[in-house]
Motif scaffolding. Structure first.
Motif, PDB file in Angstrom:
ATOM      1  N   VAL A 145       0.852  -1.192   0.000  1.00  0.00           N
ATOM      2  CA  VAL A 145       0.000   0.000   0.000  1.00  0.00           C
ATOM      3  C   VAL A 145       0.885   1.239   0.000  1.00  0.00           C
ATOM      4  CG1 VAL A 145      -1.780   1.283   1.250  1.00  0.00           C
ATOM      5  CG2 VAL A 145      -1.818  -1.240   1.212  1.00  0.00           C
ATOM      6  N   ILE A 146       0.615   2.168  -0.931  1.00  0.00           N
ATOM      7  CA  ILE A 146       1.337   3.458  -0.995  1.00  0.00           C
ATOM      8  C   ILE A 146       0.412   4.536  -0.445  1.00  0.00           C
ATOM      9  CG2 ILE A 146       2.436   5.168  -2.479  1.00  0.00           C
ATOM     10  CD1 ILE A 146       3.183   2.956  -4.398  1.00  0.00           C
ATOM     11  N   SER A 147       0.900   5.248   0.549  1.00  0.00           N
ATOM     12  CA  SER A 147       0.067   6.252   1.226  1.00  0.00           C
ATOM     13  C   SER A 147       0.052   7.566   0.461  1.00  0.00           C
ATOM     14  CB  SER A 147       0.591   6.492   2.648  1.00  0.00           C
ATOM     15  OG  SER A 147       1.900   7.039   2.603  1.00  0.00           O
ATOM     16  N   ASP A 148      -1.140   8.172   0.341  1.00  0.00           N
ATOM     17  CA  ASP A 148      -1.359   9.528  -0.150  1.00  0.00           C
ATOM     18  C   ASP A 148      -0.538   9.870  -1.391  1.00  0.00           C
ATOM     19  OD1 ASP A 148      -2.401  12.067  -0.246  1.00  0.00           O
ATOM     20  OD2 ASP A 148      -0.919  12.892   1.157  1.00  0.00           O
ATOM     21  N   LEU A 160       6.497   9.625   0.397  1.00  0.00           N
ATOM     22  CA  LEU A 160       5.629   8.487   0.114  1.00  0.00           C
ATOM     23  C   LEU A 160       6.028   7.345   1.032  1.00  0.00           C
ATOM     24  CD1 LEU A 160       5.581   8.553  -3.801  1.00  0.00           C
ATOM     25  CD2 LEU A 160       3.858   9.479  -2.230  1.00  0.00           C
ATOM     26  N   THR A 161       5.023   6.594   1.524  1.00  0.00           N
ATOM     27  CA  THR A 161       5.266   5.469   2.430  1.00  0.00           C
ATOM     28  C   THR A 161       4.666   4.204   1.842  1.00  0.00           C
ATOM     29  OG1 THR A 161       5.208   6.930   4.359  1.00  0.00           O
ATOM     30  CG2 THR A 161       4.929   4.586   4.760  1.00  0.00           C
ATOM     31  N   CYS A 162       5.476   3.137   1.803  1.00  0.00           N
ATOM     32  CA  CYS A 162       5.034   1.841   1.286  1.00  0.00           C
ATOM     33  C   CYS A 162       4.959   0.853   2.448  1.00  0.00           C
ATOM     34  CB  CYS A 162       6.006   1.336   0.226  1.00  0.00           C
ATOM     35  SG  CYS A 162       5.520  -0.237  -0.513  1.00  0.00           S
ATOM     36  N   THR A 163       3.778   0.250   2.669  1.00  0.00           N
ATOM     37  CA  THR A 163       3.582  -0.668   3.804  1.00  0.00           C
ATOM     38  C   THR A 163       2.893  -1.940   3.325  1.00  0.00           C
ATOM     39  OG1 THR A 163       1.473   0.384   4.331  1.00  0.00           O
ATOM     40  CG2 THR A 163       3.429   1.208   5.475  1.00  0.00           C
ATOM     41  N   ASN A 167      -2.313  -3.642   7.972  1.00  0.00           N
ATOM     42  CA  ASN A 167      -1.859  -2.993   9.206  1.00  0.00           C
ATOM     43  C   ASN A 167      -0.931  -3.900  10.004  1.00  0.00           C
ATOM     44  OD1 ASN A 167      -1.626  -1.038  11.147  1.00  0.00           O
ATOM     45  ND2 ASN A 167      -3.453  -1.706  12.277  1.00  0.00           N
ATOM     46  N   SER A 190      11.116   1.897   3.444  1.00  0.00           N
ATOM     47  CA  SER A 190       9.657   1.967   3.363  1.00  0.00           C
ATOM     48  C   SER A 190       9.183   3.396   3.081  1.00  0.00           C
ATOM     49  CB  SER A 190       9.031   1.450   4.659  1.00  0.00           C
ATOM     50  OG  SER A 190       9.483   2.232   5.750  1.00  0.00           O
ATOM     51  N   ASN A 191      10.044   4.400   3.356  1.00  0.00           N
ATOM     52  CA  ASN A 191       9.698   5.804   3.097  1.00  0.00           C
ATOM     53  C   ASN A 191      10.651   6.388   2.062  1.00  0.00           C
ATOM     54  OD1 ASN A 191       7.679   5.754   5.093  1.00  0.00           O
ATOM     55  ND2 ASN A 191       9.199   6.247   6.679  1.00  0.00           N
TER      56      ASN A 191
END
Length: 544
Positions: A145-148, A160-163, A167, A190-191
């Motif tokens: 998942v890539i945030s915003d 950008l954050t990849c997780t 959760n 991850s960032n």
């Protein structure tokens, strides 16, 4: 992170199972987790008809062939425990939830929960009958998942954050970034933080996620780089054309209109603020005006127009400078003797003194200041010395009218000082007369004290001191004025005289050693005293 998948129940399976009188457990019969991700197995129970305990322990065990190996517990003295299994629930509240992270193929198996109220309590129970949970580990298929990713503004840093999905803090996963206009791996983290530009428009950014089995999934986004709306400030003064600038000069007393414009088709929230961040004007639209009327020196400063877009605040500023003629003229006069004179229109100078005149003034644009001697009109120089002060030395041989002239492009200011010769003690300061009076009074008091002291001293001497002589002064001898002569004879030399004059030597306490004779004469005028008028006076003197 993790994904939870629960199996469907069959007639022989249940979510809430009453396994014994007073003992029940609520736990899913099976879960599935992707390799490298996480899963949380919810669980709660009752024991002895209760779900509240004290200092209790919970144990998750794995069925054979692992001989009931403990994989997770809150009992720190218990051996075993797998590093990626955690008892996240609190058994004291009837919570037996289990979390599995970084799931691996070998984690697949059947697990059950055992409860012990405390070491000394008989309440102990293993929920291994119809209350088991089967864990299945499947291949990794979920994308990260890539945030915003949608708020990318040119010129503004973007992170950008990849997780992992679900959760989950899966530390065993390897995260890498790739960018279509960058060769190779862009970032191993991850960032990722970067500053987008218009050249990044429609470029691809990819996040790759790889587990310990080298299975990789990825997520790709298309960069939509947008630009903040351009802003310009124009100003308008009466009879002057509207212009674009970052600074403006305004004459005192005039008015100016500042206009902020957006190059945008959408109306935005716009604000005018001063240098103290006080809001002066607010509105919604693509243009906002700020009018400064009857401008004074207090209007000097920076004015900022800001516009709030959906993702960013854009702003631009203009500096306003106010011009005014010379003002606040201040003249100081100092004497070479260290005295400071009041800057009156008339000053008296002593012949031995030199006065220094200093003239200070304020103004914008820069003010030129000069001292001019005499009443003759002087043409203002065309050139400016751009000084805020001027100084001149004046002696007693230079009595005249001295004028301080200060000017700039907006006006002229003048102040005059008339210098005269004279006694500065009389007119230079308002308190010189008081000093003289004080001095005279002080001297008078001093003289009076000295006279009183002398009179008192003289009386004491008159009472206690006598002229003493062994022989009578001759008739022709003139005693000196105010002189005191003293001669004390021995007792034996005067004993006969004392006898002849019927002096009693046998008086109590009187001996010949204590008896002294003297002749005393007092004169205050220069006059002759006949010897026939001289008398001998005897007195008794006791020495104590």
């Amino acid at each position: 992170m993790a994904i939870n998948t629960y199996a469907h129940l069959t007639s022989s399976q249940c979510i809430t199972c009453q396994v014994h009188a007073g003992y029940s457990i609520n736990v899913p019969p099976s879960v599935r987790v992707q390799e490298g991700l996480c899963v949380t197995i919810p669980c709660n129970f009752t024991a002895a008809y209760r779900n509240t305990f004290s200092n209790s322990f919970g144990y998750w065990r794995r069925e054979p062939p692992d001989s009931y190996y403990i994989v997770a517990t809150n009992d720190k003295s218990s051996p075993g425990r797998k590093p990626n299994f955690y008892l996240t629930g609190n058994p004291d509240t009837g919570d037996c939830s289990l979390k599995i992270t970084n799931a691996r193929k070998e984690d697949a198996g059947i697990y059950f929960f055992r409860f012990e109220e405390n070491k000394n309590s008989p309440v102990k129970f293993g929920f291994n009958d119809k209350a088991k949970t089967t864990v299945t580990v499947i291949d990794l298929t979920e994308e990260p998942v890539i945030s915003d990713p949608w708020t990318v503004i040119a010129g503004i840093n973007k992170t950008l954050t990849c997780t992992p999905p679900g959760n989950c803090s899966a530390t065993a996963l390897v995260i890498q970034w790739k960018k279509s206009n960058v060769a190779g791996v862009w970032e191993n983290s991850s960032n990722v933080t970067f500053t987008p530009s218009l050249y990044d428009l429609q470029e691809n950014i990819t996040c790759q996620m790889t587990n310990s089995n080298r299975t990789t999934t990825e997520k790709t986004i298309l960069l939509d780089v947008c630009c903040p709306p351009a802003m310009i400030i124009t100003w308008e003064i009466k009879e002057k054309k509207r212009n674009k600038a970052t600074s403006i000069t305004v004459n005192e007393g005039s008015s100016v209109t500042l206009r902020c414009s957006l190059q945008s088709n959408l109306p935005l929230n716009m604000t005018w603020m001063d240098g103290k961040n006080d809001i002066l004007q607010h509105g919604t639209g693509t243009e906002l005006e700020l009018r400064l009327g009857n401008v004074t020196m207090n209007h000097t400063g920076t004015y900022t127009c800001s516009a709030l877009t959906k993702h960013v605040i854009n702003f631009t500023s203009i500096n306003v400078t106010v011009q005014y003629p010379p003002r606040n003229m201040e003249i100081t006069i100092k004497s070479s003797k260290g005295r400071e004179h009041s800057a009156n229109r008339q000053v008296v100078i002593n012949q031995t003194d030199t006065l220094t005149f200093t003239c200070k003034v304020d103004g914008n644009p820069a003010v030129s200041v000069v001292w001019v001697k005499g009443e003759v009109d002087t043409e203002i120089p065309k050139t400016s010395n751009s000084e805020l002060s001027a100084m001149i030395n004046v002696t007693s041989s230079m009595p005249d009218v001295y004028r301080c002239l200060a000017w700039n492009a907006l006006g002229l200011k003048e102040q005059r000082i008339h210098v005269k010769q004279g006694n500065p003690e009389k007119t230079a300061t308002p308190w010189s007369g008081d000093i003289a009076i004080g001095f005279v009074c002080g001297m008078g008091i001093t003289i009076l004290i000295l006279l009183l002291y002398k009179l008192t001293t003289r009386k004491k001497w008159t009472k206690k001191v006598t002229y003493m002589t062994s022989e009578e002064p001759s008739a022709s001898m003139e005693p000196p004025i105010q002189d005191i002569y003293m001669n004390v004879n021995k007792p034996k030399e005067k004993a006969e005289e004392a006898t002849n004059n019927n002096i009693q030597l046998d008086s109590p306490g009187v001996t010949l050693d204590d008896l002294h004779y003297s002749t005393v004469a007092f004169t205050t005028k220069s006059s002759k005293v006949p010897s026939s008028h001289l008398e001998t006076v005897y007195t008794e003197v006791k020495v104590k």
